[in-house]
Design an enzyme around this catalytic site. Structure first.
Site, PDB file in Angstrom:
ATOM      1  N   LYS A 198       0.845  -1.189   0.000  1.00  0.00           N
ATOM      2  CA  LYS A 198       0.000   0.000   0.000  1.00  0.00           C
ATOM      3  C   LYS A 198       0.883   1.243   0.000  1.00  0.00           C
ATOM      4  CE  LYS A 198      -2.938   2.964   2.770  1.00  0.00           C
ATOM      5  NZ  LYS A 198      -2.164   4.096   2.219  1.00  0.00           N
TER       6      LYS A 198
ATOM      7  N   VAL B 134       0.998   6.737  14.065  1.00  0.00           N
ATOM      8  CA  VAL B 134       0.378   5.675  13.276  1.00  0.00           C
ATOM      9  C   VAL B 134       1.062   4.337  13.554  1.00  0.00           C
ATOM     10  CG1 VAL B 134      -0.106   4.843  10.945  1.00  0.00           C
ATOM     11  CG2 VAL B 134      -0.392   7.263  11.487  1.00  0.00           C
ATOM     12  N   GLY B 135       2.386   4.355  13.670  1.00  0.00           N
ATOM     13  CA  GLY B 135       3.130   3.129  13.937  1.00  0.00           C
ATOM     14  C   GLY B 135       2.745   2.493  15.259  1.00  0.00           C
TER      15      GLY B 135
ATOM     16  N   GLU C  12       9.608   1.652  11.017  1.00  0.00           N
ATOM     17  CA  GLU C  12      10.527   2.788  10.904  1.00  0.00           C
ATOM     18  C   GLU C  12       9.704   4.046  11.139  1.00  0.00           C
ATOM     19  OE1 GLU C  12      12.517   2.756   7.168  1.00  0.00           O
ATOM     20  OE2 GLU C  12      13.264   0.710   7.386  1.00  0.00           O
TER      21      GLU C  12
ATOM     22  N   CYS D  90      12.839  11.340   7.861  1.00  0.00           N
ATOM     23  CA  CYS D  90      12.891  10.903   9.257  1.00  0.00           C
ATOM     24  C   CYS D  90      14.282  11.069   9.853  1.00  0.00           C
ATOM     25  CB  CYS D  90      12.418   9.461   9.389  1.00  0.00           C
ATOM     26  SG  CYS D  90      13.390   8.267   8.446  1.00  0.00           S
TER      27      CYS D  90
ATOM     28  N   GLU E  27       8.598  16.322  16.376  1.00  0.00           N
ATOM     29  CA  GLU E  27       8.998  16.183  14.972  1.00  0.00           C
ATOM     30  C   GLU E  27       8.162  17.116  14.106  1.00  0.00           C
ATOM     31  OE1 GLU E  27      10.136  12.637  11.903  1.00  0.00           O
ATOM     32  OE2 GLU E  27       8.208  12.461  12.924  1.00  0.00           O
TER      33      GLU E  27
END
Length: 493
Positions: free
Chosen positions: A186, A243-244, A261, A295, A396
């Site tokens: 995706k 989200v992770g 990651e 990142c 971040e």
């Protein structure tokens, strides 16, 4: 750049489909979504399938059916297909760079660099197909041999972000195929265009039907059912920490493996140096590549007070060399942000920094004159007088904003560098070998770079700790820990 513009004019506005079991297929609803050029926000680049759980199930079933034959394919054959795929990526690098720059916004030099990196990582993964090593152990009992093997995991869900829409999916797909897994991929909804070409080149390289499948659409309707599908054995995700964490919580409840990651708030710790201009060049390059949407971007400079004025001046001098502009302008060195949301988020943080009392000494303005009115452009920002409790020092931003924090000594520098929830990458600048080793050992991050920016290599494990990552590091031999599962055999003879 006439060639780029001419190519783009001939490609825009087409409709693209999912790739399931080796065939291009419309989504179950027939609905599509459009993506736009971030450098020319009114330009529709293409229309993509707004897929649903039904499409996800078809793709997973196809990958599941293909798994048995693909996992039994000799490693040498899998590696040969990946080598051919790498050659095709290289052969079509200009076209891929045009596609990438059009949908993501980065300048062509960065896009070409991304494709070159994807080629290197694919070639390394191809070699790994013949390096799936096991082990044997002396037995406690006569006439029994004990063997540890690593078998392919199964169907893997690969979920990629929008900032590196070619290298990140290939970073997941290539090792999956090398180790004998099959994939349902995706892409991010902002950047699915280059994924179409990736599927075409994988097919041309000889990847059998069903081994790699592409389903486009939003996270709720595609990502969630993909993660939850009972035939999916592992999830490789690159994206935001928030989200992770949600993915990992769901996967853990289903006992699925994850390779995550996630975000970063990466420091450049400046202790001593011979050349301030070299240090500034390394920091600015690492901070503002991909317009800071990376990142591993350096977002904090932690510098000794006695060095701060010289370093700040050197950084400002280097910032003046940056030319913001579209990929179609060969003089551009960084492009627009990927979307209006990303632009607004960046400007929100610039305003937060000023409200918190930091000094904006360079940039931070939205560019709107002339050609800039067509895209999401912002001048890179530099803040000084930043303190650890400020949001711009701890959260971040994922945009071109760099903060400078002054410290008294190396001990305080280490404490400040570690005083965030993230732990992805860090740079340390020092001529003192003892200090270099101390920071390598004591920085709370997955990757430490001494006397250069946060640039990783295509054969070395890549990942983070704390809230920057979970599971096996990607790239390099550590991928085996995610894409395979261990099996122990006791054989009596």
């Amino acid at each position: 750049m006439p060639i780029f513009n001419e190519w783009l004019d001939g490609q825009v506005g087409k409709t693209y489909f999912n790739f399931i079991n080796g065939e291009w297929a419309s989504g179950s609803t027939g609905e599509t979504f459009e993506i736009f050029n971030p450098a020319k926000k009114g330009q529709v680049l293409g229309y993509f399938q707004a897929s649903t759980e039904e499409d996800v199930n078809q793709a997973v079933q196809a990958a599941h059916q293909a798994f048995k034959s693909w996992s039994e394919e000799p490693g040498a054959n899998r590696g040969a297909i990946l080598m051919k795929f790498a050659d095709l990526l290289e052969l079509h690098s200009e076209e891929l760079a045009f596609t990438l720059s059009a949908e993501q916004g980065k300048v062509l030099a960065e896009s070409k660099g991304e494709i070159g990196r994807a080629v290197k990582e694919t070639r390394f993964a191809a070699g790994e197909a013949l390096r799936v090593e096991g082990s044997t152990y002396p037995s406690e009992v006569r006439n029994i041999s004990t063997t540890v093997m690593h078998r392919p995991l199964g169907v893997v869900a690969a979920i990629a972000p929008w900032n590196f829409p070619i290298v990140t999916p290939i970073r997941k797909i290539a090792p999956a195929l090398a180790y004998g897994c099959t994939v349902v991929y995706k892409p991010a909804s902002e950047t699915p265009w280059s994924s179409i070409r990736i599927m075409e080149l994988l097919t041309e390289a000889g990847v059998p039907k069903g081994v790699v499948n592409l389903v486009t659409g939003g996270g709720a309707k595609v990502g969630n059912p993909l993660i939850s599908h009972p035939l999916v054995k592992g999830i490789s995700f690159t994206g935001s920490t928030s989200v992770g964490l949600g993915i990992n919580e769901k996967a853990a409840s289903l006992l699925k493996k994850t390779q995550l990651e996630l975000g970063g708030k990466n420091p450049a710790v400046v202790l001593d140096y011979e050349d301030a201009e070299y240090v500034a060049k390394q920091i600015v390059s690492a901070a503002f590549a991909c317009s800071g949407q990376r990142c591993t971007s350096i977002s904090r400079v932690v510098v000794l007070k006695e060095k701060s004025e010289e370093i700040i001046q050197a950084i400002q001098k280097e910032l003046k060399k940056i030319k913001v502009g579209p990929a179609s302008d060969p003089e551009s060195t960084i492009g627009p942000l990927v979307s209006e949301d990303q632009l607004n988020t960046t400007i929100d943080y610039v305003n937060i920094g000023k409200e918190e009392g930091a000094q904006l000494v360079y940039g931070g303005e939205v560019l709107t004159d002339g050609k800039f009115s067509e895209g999401y452009y912002v001048e890179p920002a530099l803040f000084t007088g930043v303190l650890s409790d400020m949001r711009i020092a701890s959260e971040e931003i994922f945009g071109p904003v760099l903060s400078v924090q002054e410290v008294e000594d190396a001990k305080e520098a280490l404490r400040v560098a570690n005083n965030v929830k993230y732990g992805l990458a860090a740079s340390v600048f020092t001529r003192d070998l003892s200090l270099a080793y101390q920071f390598v050992n004591e920085l709370e991050c997955g990757m430490v770079h001494v006397n250069h920016g946060t640039a990783s290599q295509a054969h070395v494990p890549f990942g983070g700790v704390k809230e920057s990552g979970f599971g096996a590091f990607s790239i390099g031999k550590t991928n085996k820990d995610f894409f395979t599962e261990m099996k122990v055999a006791y054989l009596q003879y």
